[in-house]
Design an enzyme around this catalytic site. Structure first.
Site, PDB file in Angstrom:
ATOM      1  N   GLN A 196       0.824  -1.210   0.000  1.00 14.19           N
ATOM      2  CA  GLN A 196       0.000   0.000   0.000  1.00 14.19           C
ATOM      3  C   GLN A 196       0.864   1.270   0.000  1.00 14.19           C
ATOM      4  O   GLN A 196       2.067   1.211   0.257  1.00 14.19           O
ATOM      5  CB  GLN A 196      -0.926  -0.001   1.226  1.00 14.19           C
ATOM      6  N   ASP A 233       0.892 -12.220   6.473  1.00  9.31           N
ATOM      7  CA  ASP A 233      -0.557 -12.148   6.265  1.00  9.31           C
ATOM      8  C   ASP A 233      -1.282 -12.851   7.411  1.00  9.31           C
ATOM      9  O   ASP A 233      -1.001 -14.018   7.711  1.00  9.31           O
ATOM     10  CB  ASP A 233      -0.876 -12.818   4.923  1.00  9.31           C
ATOM     11  N   GLY A 234      -2.213 -12.136   8.021  1.00 11.99           N
ATOM     12  CA  GLY A 234      -2.954 -12.679   9.151  1.00 11.99           C
ATOM     13  C   GLY A 234      -3.747 -13.935   8.802  1.00 11.99           C
ATOM     14  O   GLY A 234      -3.926 -14.824   9.642  1.00 11.99           O
ATOM     15  N   ASP A 251      -7.411  -5.737  14.178  1.00 13.88           N
ATOM     16  CA  ASP A 251      -7.314  -4.294  13.959  1.00 13.88           C
ATOM     17  C   ASP A 251      -6.920  -4.082  12.516  1.00 13.88           C
ATOM     18  O   ASP A 251      -5.765  -3.852  12.196  1.00 13.88           O
ATOM     19  CB  ASP A 251      -6.267  -3.711  14.910  1.00 13.88           C
TER      20      ASP A 251
HETATM   21  N1  SAM Z   1      -4.846   0.884  14.809  1.00 13.82           N
HETATM   22  C1  SAM Z   1      -5.536   1.710  13.938  1.00 13.82           C
HETATM   23  C2  SAM Z   1      -6.272   2.863  14.558  1.00 13.82           C
HETATM   24  O1  SAM Z   1      -5.854   3.411  15.546  1.00 13.82           O
HETATM   25  O2  SAM Z   1      -7.273   3.268  14.014  1.00 13.82           O
HETATM   26  C3  SAM Z   1      -5.653   1.592  12.504  1.00 13.82           C
HETATM   27  C4  SAM Z   1      -5.657   0.353  11.676  1.00 13.82           C
HETATM   28  S1  SAM Z   1      -4.125  -0.499  11.477  1.00 13.82           S
HETATM   29  C5  SAM Z   1      -2.946   0.649  10.949  1.00 13.82           C
HETATM   30  C6  SAM Z   1      -4.545  -1.608  10.178  1.00 13.82           C
HETATM   31  C7  SAM Z   1      -3.404  -2.524   9.755  1.00 13.82           C
HETATM   32  O3  SAM Z   1      -3.882  -3.749   9.212  1.00 13.82           O
HETATM   33  C8  SAM Z   1      -2.506  -1.908   8.698  1.00 13.82           C
HETATM   34  O4  SAM Z   1      -1.254  -1.662   9.236  1.00 13.82           O
HETATM   35  C9  SAM Z   1      -2.460  -2.970   7.586  1.00 13.82           C
HETATM   36  O5  SAM Z   1      -1.194  -3.092   6.993  1.00 13.82           O
HETATM   37  C10 SAM Z   1      -2.861  -4.220   8.345  1.00 13.82           C
HETATM   38  N2  SAM Z   1      -3.361  -5.316   7.506  1.00 13.82           N
HETATM   39  C11 SAM Z   1      -4.155  -5.216   6.423  1.00 13.82           C
HETATM   40  N3  SAM Z   1      -4.376  -6.430   5.901  1.00 13.82           N
HETATM   41  C12 SAM Z   1      -3.719  -7.330   6.659  1.00 13.82           C
HETATM   42  C13 SAM Z   1      -3.575  -8.745   6.616  1.00 13.82           C
HETATM   43  N4  SAM Z   1      -4.157  -9.478   5.655  1.00 13.82           N
HETATM   44  N5  SAM Z   1      -2.822  -9.356   7.572  1.00 13.82           N
HETATM   45  C14 SAM Z   1      -2.227  -8.609   8.541  1.00 13.82           C
HETATM   46  N6  SAM Z   1      -2.326  -7.272   8.625  1.00 13.82           N
HETATM   47  C15 SAM Z   1      -3.066  -6.630   7.693  1.00 13.82           C
END
Ligand code: SAM
Length: 306
Positions: free
Chosen positions: A48, A154-155, A173
């Protein structure tokens, strides 16, 4: 003539220069804007676009693919709620998994619970972690807890390899369901979360806005009702910089010891061993915990009918 007048209207044309406007097909026809003081970081990871800017009224802001993830001023409303709604609802949470959450804010909140022995986190994008450590030290402080084990990946894949019944709580999250987080909103993912939880274990997952995404919420609720046989609930909180100013959570438990999410049994208000290093809770308390499950009638009708 009229078209020309429209173009020159100061209310329209003067808004954009120097402001960040959050434009996305997930909230068509509206765009919240923040005044930018200075762009601090712009990069492109394998997953991203990542940007950090200094805003004039919300502190520093983290943007992924054009979407606000957090601001220094209001991140507490999200991080505290997504963490303490599940963890204050069960006795002595010991093993906790965070999916996403690369900024470290959820870890910061999990670390307030002294019963926790292991905090695993699986974030897909290392750039989010690095950028948070550089620009958001009060959020990334979560990584400093020795109970944290970081997995970059990847989660969805991570959960497939977790032995059955491992965790007391899983906190998802994630970003929005466009891009790398899409699968985190789908049924197979929820099935593997349920497998990874012990009986009576809990999940709390970011579940979008009742004002914008009832159709997404309906699907998530329907899936969760099939998969989480303990209880299935929707809670919400206010986050001024999220589209529509609110965000919700699915809060569910697996079959086993009953969990009554609306009446938290593991309060954190008085017993927070980390207040000194993390600062006191800014948003969460037991009253707001119970209140967050009260829904406006239009949302209640849809969610309860699923
Ligand atoms: N903690 C937050 C807040 O205060 O609003 C915001 C969201 S957090 C930054 C979302 C994270 O999910 C991002 O860093 C993104 O890279 C991660 N993410 C997205 N898809 C994912 C996946 N398939 N596996 C693991 N992490 C993922």
């Amino acid at each position: 003539e009229e078209a020309n007048n429209e173009k020159e209207s100061p209310y329209i044309s003067s808004i954009l220069p120097g402001w960040f406007s959050e434009i996305s097909p997930l909230w068509p026809g509206e765009a919240h804007s923040l005044k930018v003081e200075k762009i601090l970081f712009q990069g492109k990871s394998d997953y991203q676009n990542v940007m950090v800017f200094q805003s004039s009224t919300y502190g520093k802001v983290l943007i992924l693919d054009g979407v606000i993830q957090l601001t220094e001023r209001d991140e507490c409303a999200y991080q505290e709620m997504i963490t303490h709604l599940p963890l204050c609802s069960i006795p002595n949470p010991r093993k906790v998994l965070v999916i996403g959450g690369g900024d470290g804010g959820v870890l910061r909140e999990v670390s307030r619970h002294s019963s926790v022995e292991q905090m695993d986190i699986c974030e897909i994008d290392k750039m989010v972690i690095d950028v948070s450590k550089q620009f958001f030290p009060n959020v990334a402080i979560g990584y400093e807890d020795p109970r944290v084990k970081l997995h970059v990946g990847d989660g969805v894949a991570f959960l497939k390899n977790v032995p059955e019944g491992t965790y007391d709580a899983v906190i998802v999250d994630s970003s929005d369901p466009i891009g790398p987080a899409q699968e985190l909103f789908e049924k197979p993912f929820f099935e593997s979360v349920a497998r990874a939880l012990r009986p009576g274990g809990v999940i709390c997952t970011q579940a979008e806005s009742i004002w914008l995404h009832m159709h997404i919420i309906e699907d998530i609720v329907a899936n969760c009702r099939q998969i989480f046989k303990g209880s299935v609930n929707y809670a919400w909180t206010t986050v001024p910089t999220y589209p529509s100013g609110v965000i919700g959570f699915m809060v569910c438990s697996t079959e086993g010891p009953a969990v009554d999410f609306k009446n938290p049994i593991n309060p954190i208000d008085a017993d927070d061993s980390h207040t000194k290093t993390r600062g006191p809770l800014k948003f969460y308390n037991s009253e707001i915990h119970s209140a967050s499950f009260c829904l406006p009638s239009f949302a209640k009708r849809v969610i309860e009918s699923k």
